[in-house]
Design a protein around this motif. Structure first.
Motif, PDB file in Angstrom:
ATOM      1  N   GLN A 145      34.385  84.321  42.191  1.00 48.98           N
ATOM      2  CA  GLN A 145      34.471  85.575  42.925  1.00 48.98           C
ATOM      3  C   GLN A 145      34.625  86.775  41.986  1.00 48.98           C
ATOM      4  OE1 GLN A 145      34.090  85.985  46.222  1.00 48.98           O
ATOM      5  NE2 GLN A 145      33.738  83.777  46.446  1.00 48.98           N
ATOM      6  N   SER A 146      35.304  86.542  40.865  1.00 46.14           N
ATOM      7  CA  SER A 146      35.635  87.650  39.964  1.00 46.14           C
ATOM      8  C   SER A 146      34.567  87.939  38.924  1.00 46.14           C
ATOM      9  CB  SER A 146      36.956  87.353  39.239  1.00 46.14           C
ATOM     10  OG  SER A 146      38.022  87.251  40.146  1.00 46.14           O
ATOM     11  N   VAL A 147      33.859  86.906  38.469  1.00 44.90           N
ATOM     12  CA  VAL A 147      32.970  87.098  37.330  1.00 44.90           C
ATOM     13  C   VAL A 147      31.850  88.109  37.603  1.00 44.90           C
ATOM     14  CG1 VAL A 147      31.387  85.147  37.746  1.00 44.90           C
ATOM     15  CG2 VAL A 147      31.847  85.913  35.418  1.00 44.90           C
ATOM     16  N   PRO A 148      31.260  88.168  38.801  1.00 44.68           N
ATOM     17  CA  PRO A 148      30.251  89.216  39.021  1.00 44.68           C
ATOM     18  C   PRO A 148      30.844  90.619  38.885  1.00 44.68           C
ATOM     19  CG  PRO A 148      30.084  87.527  40.716  1.00 44.68           C
ATOM     20  CD  PRO A 148      31.365  87.282  39.993  1.00 44.68           C
ATOM     21  N   GLN A 149      32.061  90.804  39.399  1.00 46.88           N
ATOM     22  CA  GLN A 149      32.703  92.117  39.293  1.00 46.88           C
ATOM     23  C   GLN A 149      33.039  92.432  37.829  1.00 46.88           C
ATOM     24  OE1 GLN A 149      35.891  92.601  42.306  1.00 46.88           O
ATOM     25  NE2 GLN A 149      35.178  90.649  43.142  1.00 46.88           N
ATOM     26  N   GLU A 154      31.542  91.294  35.102  1.00 44.32           N
ATOM     27  CA  GLU A 154      30.332  91.587  34.344  1.00 44.32           C
ATOM     28  C   GLU A 154      29.709  92.913  34.767  1.00 44.32           C
ATOM     29  OE1 GLU A 154      29.188  86.959  33.242  1.00 44.32           O
ATOM     30  OE2 GLU A 154      27.918  88.062  34.653  1.00 44.32           O
ATOM     31  N   ASN A 155      29.848  93.270  36.034  1.00 42.03           N
ATOM     32  CA  ASN A 155      29.381  94.586  36.474  1.00 42.03           C
ATOM     33  C   ASN A 155      30.157  95.705  35.779  1.00 42.03           C
ATOM     34  OD1 ASN A 155      27.347  93.779  38.162  1.00 42.03           O
ATOM     35  ND2 ASN A 155      28.576  93.856  40.034  1.00 42.03           N
ATOM     36  N   MET A 156      31.454  95.487  35.611  1.00 46.16           N
ATOM     37  CA  MET A 156      32.268  96.466  34.891  1.00 46.16           C
ATOM     38  C   MET A 156      31.783  96.625  33.452  1.00 46.16           C
ATOM     39  SD  MET A 156      36.067  95.397  36.242  1.00 46.16           S
ATOM     40  CE  MET A 156      36.889  96.405  34.993  1.00 46.16           C
ATOM     41  N   LEU A 157      31.452  95.506  32.814  1.00 51.36           N
ATOM     42  CA  LEU A 157      30.952  95.568  31.435  1.00 51.36           C
ATOM     43  C   LEU A 157      29.660  96.370  31.370  1.00 51.36           C
ATOM     44  CD1 LEU A 157      31.533  91.904  30.146  1.00 51.36           C
ATOM     45  CD2 LEU A 157      33.084  93.865  30.043  1.00 51.36           C
ATOM     46  N   VAL A 158      28.751  96.081  32.285  1.00 51.30           N
ATOM     47  CA  VAL A 158      27.456  96.770  32.284  1.00 51.30           C
ATOM     48  C   VAL A 158      27.629  98.258  32.580  1.00 51.30           C
ATOM     49  CG1 VAL A 158      25.201  96.909  33.409  1.00 51.30           C
ATOM     50  CG2 VAL A 158      26.185  94.667  32.866  1.00 51.30           C
ATOM     51  N   ARG A 159      28.483  98.569  33.546  1.00 52.64           N
ATOM     52  CA  ARG A 159      28.709  99.986  33.876  1.00 52.64           C
ATOM     53  C   ARG A 159      29.350 100.743  32.715  1.00 52.64           C
ATOM     54  NH1 ARG A 159      30.657  98.071  38.895  1.00 52.64           N
ATOM     55  NH2 ARG A 159      32.788  98.615  38.264  1.00 52.64           N
ATOM     56  N   SER A 160      30.109 100.034  31.892  1.00 51.94           N
ATOM     57  CA  SER A 160      30.744 100.686  30.742  1.00 51.94           C
ATOM     58  C   SER A 160      29.761 100.941  29.607  1.00 51.94           C
ATOM     59  CB  SER A 160      31.909  99.832  30.232  1.00 51.94           C
ATOM     60  OG  SER A 160      31.439  98.695  29.527  1.00 51.94           O
ATOM     61  N   GLY A 161      28.526 100.450  29.761  1.00 53.95           N
ATOM     62  CA  GLY A 161      27.513 100.669  28.730  1.00 53.95           C
ATOM     63  C   GLY A 161      27.220  99.460  27.877  1.00 53.95           C
ATOM     64  N   ILE A 162      27.853  98.330  28.156  1.00 53.46           N
ATOM     65  CA  ILE A 162      27.607  97.117  27.382  1.00 53.46           C
ATOM     66  C   ILE A 162      26.300  96.471  27.838  1.00 53.46           C
ATOM     67  CG2 ILE A 162      28.394  94.724  27.038  1.00 53.46           C
ATOM     68  CD1 ILE A 162      31.242  95.764  26.934  1.00 53.46           C
ATOM     69  N   ILE A 163      25.489  96.076  26.868  1.00 57.84           N
ATOM     70  CA  ILE A 163      24.279  95.295  27.147  1.00 57.84           C
ATOM     71  C   ILE A 163      24.691  93.825  27.105  1.00 57.84           C
ATOM     72  CG2 ILE A 163      21.968  94.696  26.331  1.00 57.84           C
ATOM     73  CD1 ILE A 163      21.893  97.491  25.003  1.00 57.84           C
ATOM     74  N   LEU A 164      24.614  93.131  28.236  1.00 54.51           N
ATOM     75  CA  LEU A 164      25.080  91.746  28.351  1.00 54.51           C
ATOM     76  C   LEU A 164      23.885  90.818  28.506  1.00 54.51           C
ATOM     77  CD1 LEU A 164      27.368  89.659  28.662  1.00 54.51           C
ATOM     78  CD2 LEU A 164      27.378  90.185  31.123  1.00 54.51           C
ATOM     79  N   ILE A 165      23.789  89.835  27.604  1.00 53.54           N
ATOM     80  CA  ILE A 165      22.687  88.870  27.604  1.00 53.54           C
ATOM     81  C   ILE A 165      23.298  87.471  27.591  1.00 53.54           C
ATOM     82  CG2 ILE A 165      20.588  88.103  26.425  1.00 53.54           C
ATOM     83  CD1 ILE A 165      20.626  90.915  25.027  1.00 53.54           C
ATOM     84  N   LYS A 166      22.835  86.592  28.516  1.00 58.99           N
ATOM     85  CA  LYS A 166      23.448  85.277  28.673  1.00 58.99           C
ATOM     86  C   LYS A 166      22.396  84.180  28.467  1.00 58.99           C
ATOM     87  CE  LYS A 166      24.930  85.997  32.901  1.00 58.99           C
ATOM     88  NZ  LYS A 166      25.683  85.958  34.175  1.00 58.99           N
ATOM     89  N   TYR A 167      22.680  83.256  27.514  1.00 58.70           N
ATOM     90  CA  TYR A 167      21.766  82.144  27.231  1.00 58.70           C
ATOM     91  C   TYR A 167      22.429  80.808  27.537  1.00 58.70           C
ATOM     92  CZ  TYR A 167      18.684  85.385  24.757  1.00 58.70           C
ATOM     93  OH  TYR A 167      17.837  86.424  24.449  1.00 58.70           O
ATOM     94  N   TRP A 168      21.669  79.929  28.166  1.00 56.65           N
ATOM     95  CA  TRP A 168      22.087  78.548  28.358  1.00 56.65           C
ATOM     96  C   TRP A 168      21.123  77.649  27.577  1.00 56.65           C
ATOM     97  CZ3 TRP A 168      26.038  75.733  30.316  1.00 56.65           C
ATOM     98  CH2 TRP A 168      25.825  74.356  30.423  1.00 56.65           C
ATOM     99  N   GLU A 187      21.394  91.903  37.751  1.00 52.84           N
ATOM    100  CA  GLU A 187      22.054  92.784  36.776  1.00 52.84           C
ATOM    101  C   GLU A 187      22.438  92.022  35.498  1.00 52.84           C
ATOM    102  OE1 GLU A 187      22.943  93.937  40.999  1.00 52.84           O
ATOM    103  OE2 GLU A 187      23.158  92.110  39.793  1.00 52.84           O
ATOM    104  N   THR A 188      22.797  90.742  35.664  1.00 53.03           N
ATOM    105  CA  THR A 188      23.241  89.934  34.515  1.00 53.03           C
ATOM    106  C   THR A 188      22.645  88.536  34.635  1.00 53.03           C
ATOM    107  OG1 THR A 188      25.265  89.353  35.733  1.00 53.03           O
ATOM    108  CG2 THR A 188      25.394  91.202  34.175  1.00 53.03           C
ATOM    109  N   PRO A 189      21.351  88.414  34.386  1.00 47.42           N
ATOM    110  CA  PRO A 189      20.679  87.118  34.582  1.00 47.42           C
ATOM    111  C   PRO A 189      21.003  86.112  33.478  1.00 47.42           C
ATOM    112  CG  PRO A 189      19.155  88.685  33.636  1.00 47.42           C
ATOM    113  CD  PRO A 189      20.416  89.453  33.921  1.00 47.42           C
TER     114      PRO A 189
END
Length: 320
Positions: free
Chosen positions: A168-172, A174-188, A242-244
Motif C-alpha cells: 500500500q505504501s510503496v506506490p506513494q 515512489e511517487n514522492m521520490l519522483v515528485r521530488s525530482g528523482i529519476i527512478l529506474i527499476k530492473y529485475w 510512473e515507476t515501471p
C-alpha cells in the motif's frame, strides 16, 4: 605530452591497456569458473555472445556512461537505479560494469546488510531514505526496499500485515521520490531454475567464489517456487506507468550487462557537456629543494622486480 615521441607513445598505449585489464581480468575469471563445469554445458544451447563483440560494445557503452555521468553533474540530476532479482542472477556483475569507469563520488552503490534491531522498528523506508542522491548524483541499489516483497516475505521475516502495508505504501513512497525530482529506474534480473543451480554449483566448487554463497542463498533454492510467486505478485502490484519495472533476461551474463546498460542510457536523455581545455601547469622549482632518500627498510620487497624470474618463491601454485 608529445605523442610523436616513441617512448611517450609507448607509455600512453601501456596506460590504455592497463585500464582495460580490470575488465579483462573479471571476464577471464568467469571463463575459469565456466571451465570447472565444462561437462555440464548443453551443446544445443544458444552460444554465448562473442567475446570480441562483448568487449567492443562494453567499452563503447561505458564511454556513454561517462558522458551520462557528466550530464547528471552538469544538470544536477538525481538518479536512483534499483537492481533486483534472485540470488546469483547477475545483479552484482552488471553493477560493476556500470560503475567501473565512473567517478565513485558521483555514482555510488548501496548494498545494505540485514537491518539492525533499531532499524527493524523504524519506518520501513527510513534506512533507504538516507542513501538517496542529492543533485548531481547517481545511486545504484544492490537490492532495495523490495526486500520486503521478496526475501522477507518468503523467509517469514515480516508479517502478512507488514507485507500488505508495504504494497500500500510503496506506490506513494515512489511517487514522492519522483515528485521530488528523482529519476527512478527499476530492473529485475531474471534467470531460470537450471541457470541458478548451475551458478550455485560453480560457487560451491570454486574456493575464490565460495564466499558469495551464503546460507540464505542455499535456503533460496528450497523456496524457488515461493520466490517465483512473490516476484509475480510484486511485479503485478508495483509495476506502474510512473515507476515501471524493466525485466532483464540474465541467463547470458554478457548480453544481460550490455542490454541493461544500453537500456539505462536510453532512460535519461543526455548530451555532451562543454568542458574547458586543461593544461598541465609547470612544476614550481626551488633551488633549495632537496628530496630526502627513503630508508631501504621502508620499501615493500620487490619480489616481482625481475621480469623473467616468474612467480616469487613464496607464491605457491595450486596443489603445491
Amino acid at each position: 605530452m608529445n605523442i610523436n615521441d616513441p617512448a611517450q607513445l609507448a607509455r600512453i598505449k601501456a596506460e590504455i591497456v592497463d585500464s582495460f585489464d580490470e575488465e579483462l581480468e573479471m571476464q577471464m575469471e568467469e571463463d575459469r569458473l565456466d571451465d570447472l563445469f565444462e561437462e555440464a554445458t548443453d551443446p544445443t544451447a544458444e552460444p554465448l555472445l562473442d567475446r570480441k563483440v562483448y568487449f567492443q560494445e562494453l567499452f563503447r557503452l561505458q564511454h556513454e556512461l561517462v558522458r551520462l555521468q557528466d550530464w547528471v553533474q552538469h544538470k544536477k540530476l538525481k538518479v536512483v537505479v534499483l537492481f533486483e532479482g534472485r540470488d546469483s542472477a547477475g545483479k552484482g556483475g552488471a553493477i560493476k560494469r556500470v560503475t567501473q569507469r565512473l567517478n565513485p563520488r558521483v555514482c555510488r552503490v548501496v548494498a545494505l546488510p540485514a537491518p539492525s534491531e533499531r532499524e527493524r522498528h523504524q519506518w520501513y523506508f527510513q534506512r533507504y531514505v538516507q542513501h538517496l542522491p542529492t543533485a548531481g548524483e547517481i545511486v545504484l541499489f544492490d537490492r532495495s526496499w523490495y526486500n520486503r516483497a521478496g526475501v522477507e516475505r518468503v523467509m517469514g521475516f515480516c508479517t502478512p500485515d507488514e507485507l500488505e502495508e508495504f504494497f500500500q505504501s510503496v506506490p506513494q513512497f515512489e511517487n514522492m521520490l519522483v515528485r521530488s525530482g528523482i529519476i527512478l529506474i527499476k530492473y529485475w534480473f531474471s534467470i531460470t531454475d537450471d541457470e541458478q543451480a548451475f551458478r550455485f554449483n560453480m560457487r560451491i566448487r570454486d574456493p575464490l567464489k565460495q564466499w558469495k554463497l551464503s546460507p540464505m542463498d542455499l535456503e533460496s533454492r528450497i523456496h524457488w517456487e515461493a520466490y517465483t510467486k512473490a516476484k509475480e505478485d510484486m511485479l503485478e502490484r508495483t509495476h506502474r506507468p510512473e515507476t515501471p519495472w524493466w525485466v532483464v533476461d540474465a541467463v547470458d551474463k554478457r548480453k544481460a550487462r550490455l542490454n541493461c546498460i544500453s537500456h539505462l542510457l536510453q532512460q535519461i536523455p543526455y548530451e555532451d557537456v562543454p568542458k574547458p581545455s586543461v593544461q598541465l601547469p609547470d612544476r614550481a622549482r626551488n633551488a633549495d629543494y632537496y628530496r630526502k632518500p627513503v630508508p631501504a627498510d621502508m620499501y615493500v620487497p620487490d619480489v616481482y622486480g625481475t621480469p623473467d624470474a616468474g612467480a616469487p618463491r613464496h607464491v605457491r601454485k595450486s596443489g603445491a
